[in-house]
Structure formats: structure tokens, C-alpha cells
Design an enzyme around this catalytic site. Structure first.
Site, PDB file in Angstrom:
ATOM      1  N   CYS A   2       1.974   9.835  -6.218  1.00 42.51           N
ATOM      2  CA  CYS A   2       1.686   8.846  -5.184  1.00 42.51           C
ATOM      3  C   CYS A   2       0.518   9.372  -4.354  1.00 42.51           C
ATOM      4  O   CYS A   2       0.494  10.559  -4.005  1.00 42.51           O
ATOM      5  CB  CYS A   2       2.925   8.667  -4.307  1.00 42.51           C
ATOM      6  SG  CYS A   2       2.698   7.488  -2.968  1.00 42.51           S
ATOM      7  N   LEU A   3      -0.435   8.500  -4.044  1.00 40.83           N
ATOM      8  CA  LEU A   3      -1.586   8.947  -3.258  1.00 40.83           C
ATOM      9  C   LEU A   3      -1.174   9.432  -1.867  1.00 40.83           C
ATOM     10  O   LEU A   3      -1.917  10.168  -1.222  1.00 40.83           O
ATOM     11  CB  LEU A   3      -2.624   7.827  -3.143  1.00 40.83           C
ATOM     12  CG  LEU A   3      -3.377   7.515  -4.452  1.00 40.83           C
ATOM     13  CD1 LEU A   3      -4.328   6.347  -4.252  1.00 40.83           C
ATOM     14  CD2 LEU A   3      -4.130   8.745  -4.943  1.00 40.83           C
TER      15      LEU A   3
ATOM     16  N   HIS B 101       6.644   0.811  -8.305  1.00 43.82           N
ATOM     17  CA  HIS B 101       6.344   1.876  -7.340  1.00 43.82           C
ATOM     18  C   HIS B 101       5.606   1.284  -6.132  1.00 43.82           C
ATOM     19  O   HIS B 101       5.964   1.552  -4.975  1.00 43.82           O
ATOM     20  CB  HIS B 101       5.511   2.964  -8.026  1.00 43.82           C
ATOM     21  CG  HIS B 101       5.007   4.042  -7.115  1.00 43.82           C
ATOM     22  ND1 HIS B 101       5.391   5.365  -7.229  1.00 43.82           N
ATOM     23  CD2 HIS B 101       4.139   4.004  -6.058  1.00 43.82           C
ATOM     24  CE1 HIS B 101       4.790   6.077  -6.283  1.00 43.82           C
ATOM     25  NE2 HIS B 101       4.016   5.277  -5.569  1.00 43.82           N
ATOM     26  N   GLU B 102       4.570   0.480  -6.405  1.00 46.26           N
ATOM     27  CA  GLU B 102       3.780  -0.087  -5.302  1.00 46.26           C
ATOM     28  C   GLU B 102       4.596  -1.092  -4.499  1.00 46.26           C
ATOM     29  O   GLU B 102       4.488  -1.163  -3.275  1.00 46.26           O
ATOM     30  CB  GLU B 102       2.497  -0.734  -5.829  1.00 46.26           C
ATOM     31  CG  GLU B 102       1.552   0.198  -6.575  1.00 46.26           C
ATOM     32  CD  GLU B 102       1.262   1.495  -5.842  1.00 46.26           C
ATOM     33  OE1 GLU B 102       1.245   1.501  -4.604  1.00 46.26           O
ATOM     34  OE2 GLU B 102       1.085   2.519  -6.525  1.00 46.26           O
TER      35      GLU B 102
ATOM     36  N   GLN C 209      -0.479   2.013   2.757  1.00 44.30           N
ATOM     37  CA  GLN C 209      -1.019   3.367   2.573  1.00 44.30           C
ATOM     38  C   GLN C 209      -2.385   3.541   3.227  1.00 44.30           C
ATOM     39  O   GLN C 209      -2.865   4.664   3.379  1.00 44.30           O
ATOM     40  CB  GLN C 209      -1.098   3.717   1.078  1.00 44.30           C
ATOM     41  CG  GLN C 209       0.269   3.875   0.429  1.00 44.30           C
ATOM     42  CD  GLN C 209       0.146   4.196  -1.041  1.00 44.30           C
ATOM     43  OE1 GLN C 209      -0.051   3.301  -1.842  1.00 44.30           O
ATOM     44  NE2 GLN C 209       0.221   5.457  -1.394  1.00 44.30           N
TER      45      GLN C 209
ATOM     46  N   HIS D 137       6.625   0.411  -1.837  1.00 42.68           N
ATOM     47  CA  HIS D 137       5.891   0.720  -0.603  1.00 42.68           C
ATOM     48  C   HIS D 137       5.993  -0.436   0.397  1.00 42.68           C
ATOM     49  O   HIS D 137       5.997  -0.221   1.607  1.00 42.68           O
ATOM     50  CB  HIS D 137       4.411   0.970  -0.902  1.00 42.68           C
ATOM     51  CG  HIS D 137       4.102   2.364  -1.362  1.00 42.68           C
ATOM     52  ND1 HIS D 137       4.285   3.465  -0.556  1.00 42.68           N
ATOM     53  CD2 HIS D 137       3.603   2.838  -2.531  1.00 42.68           C
ATOM     54  CE1 HIS D 137       3.909   4.562  -1.221  1.00 42.68           C
ATOM     55  NE2 HIS D 137       3.498   4.208  -2.428  1.00 42.68           N
TER      56      HIS D 137
ATOM     57  N   GLY E 172      -2.765   3.082  -8.312  1.00 45.43           N
ATOM     58  CA  GLY E 172      -2.126   2.038  -7.526  1.00 45.43           C
ATOM     59  C   GLY E 172      -2.171   2.377  -6.044  1.00 45.43           C
ATOM     60  O   GLY E 172      -2.170   3.551  -5.664  1.00 45.43           O
TER      61      GLY E 172
HETATM   62 NI    NI Z   1       2.792   5.476  -3.910  1.00 46.30          NI
END
Ligand code: NI
Length: 173
Positions: free
Chosen positions: A94-95, A136-137, A51, A140, A46
Site C-alpha cells: 500500500c502506498l 484493496h482501494e 490517501q 480505503h 492503486g
Molecule cells: Ni492502499
């Protein structure tokens, strides 16, 4: 399509609230395609536009598992219209937090409305990993990170590790 650099924590951009997409057009789709390519290359399941430094309410996802074929999902201006009282706990990463993982509690099922890559309104009911990933996304988009769901102690441990990793990388450059 192009890979875009992923913003890692700690970074002020990750605390920013993203703005709705006013019109889904070719520029939106170009960004979406870059996000998918960047997400798959990372690899991750995701990614939110913020990001890659773009404060727009766009998320890309793919929670499919091999040997199933890829199943990319694009949510533009997503809104949760229903969520279950039952929660589930899932180990999230998380990236923007490479190599950091922690258990987070969230509603186990949700219903979300959004615009797809063509700007068409859609509704999706999700549970399991897909529900985790969407929430989660979507966090963000509000400048909320998975570590914000943790205890102060756990959060500061992860942030300290991130700060250290960043200083080491900067020193190596
Ligand atoms: Ni994340």
C-alpha cells in the site's frame, strides 16, 4: 496536473470514511488526474483519494504490466454488486505503508459498478490482481487498511515498523 503528497500510516485520515461524489465535474477530473500522476510517480498500482487527503469515493488504478501500454482505470462511487465465494490470497502492499507487504485473502472475482471519469455508469467484472486491487482501494473508502485483514500480531508488527520509520523521518527533517 500536480503531484500530491501521499498520507502514510499511522494517520487518522486513513481511518476516515469517504463521502460519495455528488457530481462528476471538471474539479473531480482535475483531482483524478492528480491522483493518477501521483500514483504513477510513486510508483503504485492503486490509489484512493483519501490517501492524498481528500475524503471522496474516488480510486485510480493501473494493473497493466510492461511491455503492455498503460491502462489507467478510474472508479468513482464504486459498489461491489457481486463477489465469488472462492477466495484468493495475494501479497499486498500500500502506498500508505511504504516497504510493507503481507498476504491478504479476498474474494477471487467481483463485479463492481461505478462512475467513470466522465460520470458515466459502468459495470466491470474483475479477477486476479485487478480484483485484489479494486477491493484493496475500496477498503480505503471505508477507512479500512490491508493490515486490518491480518492477525493482531502481524498487524502490530507492521504498525510498529511504520511508527519507527515515521519517527526517524521526523527526526531527520
Ligand atoms: Ni492502499
Amino acid at each position: 496536473m500536480a503531484l500530491r503528497p501521499i498520507v502514510t500510516a499511522p494517520h487518522p485520515l486513513l481511518k476516515q470514511v469517504s463521502k460519495p461524489v455528488e457530481m462528476v465535474n471538471d474539479a473531480t477530473r482535475a483531482l483524478v488526474d492528480d491522483m493518477l500522476e501521483t500514483m504513477y510517480a510513486a510508483p503504485g498500482i492503486g490509489l484512493a483519494a483519501i490517501q492524498v487527503g481528500i475524503p471522496k469515493r474516488i480510486i485510480t488504478m493501473d494493473v497493466s504490466k510492461e511491455p503492455d501500454p498503460p491502462s489507467p482505470l478510474v472508479l468513482i462511487n464504486p459498489e461491489i454488486v457481486w463477489s465469488s465465494d472462492t477466495e484468493q490470497s495475494y501479497e499486498e502492499g500500500c502506498l500508505s505503508f511504504p516497504d510493507q507487504y503481507a498476504e491478504v485473502d479476498r474474494p477471487a472475482s467481483i463485479e463492481v459498478k461505478y462512475l467513470d471519469r466522465d460520470g458515466k455508469a459502468q459495470v466491470l467484472k474483475a479477477e486476479g490482481l485487478l480484483a485484489v486491487c479494486i477491493q484493496h482501494e475500496m477498503d480505503h473508502l471505508e477507512g479500512v487498511l490491508f493490515v486490518d485483514h491480518l492477525s493482531t500480531l502481524k498487524r502490530s508488527m507492521i504498525l510498529r515498523r511504520m511508527g519507527k520509520a515515521k519517527r526517524l523521518n521526523t527526526a531527520a527533517e
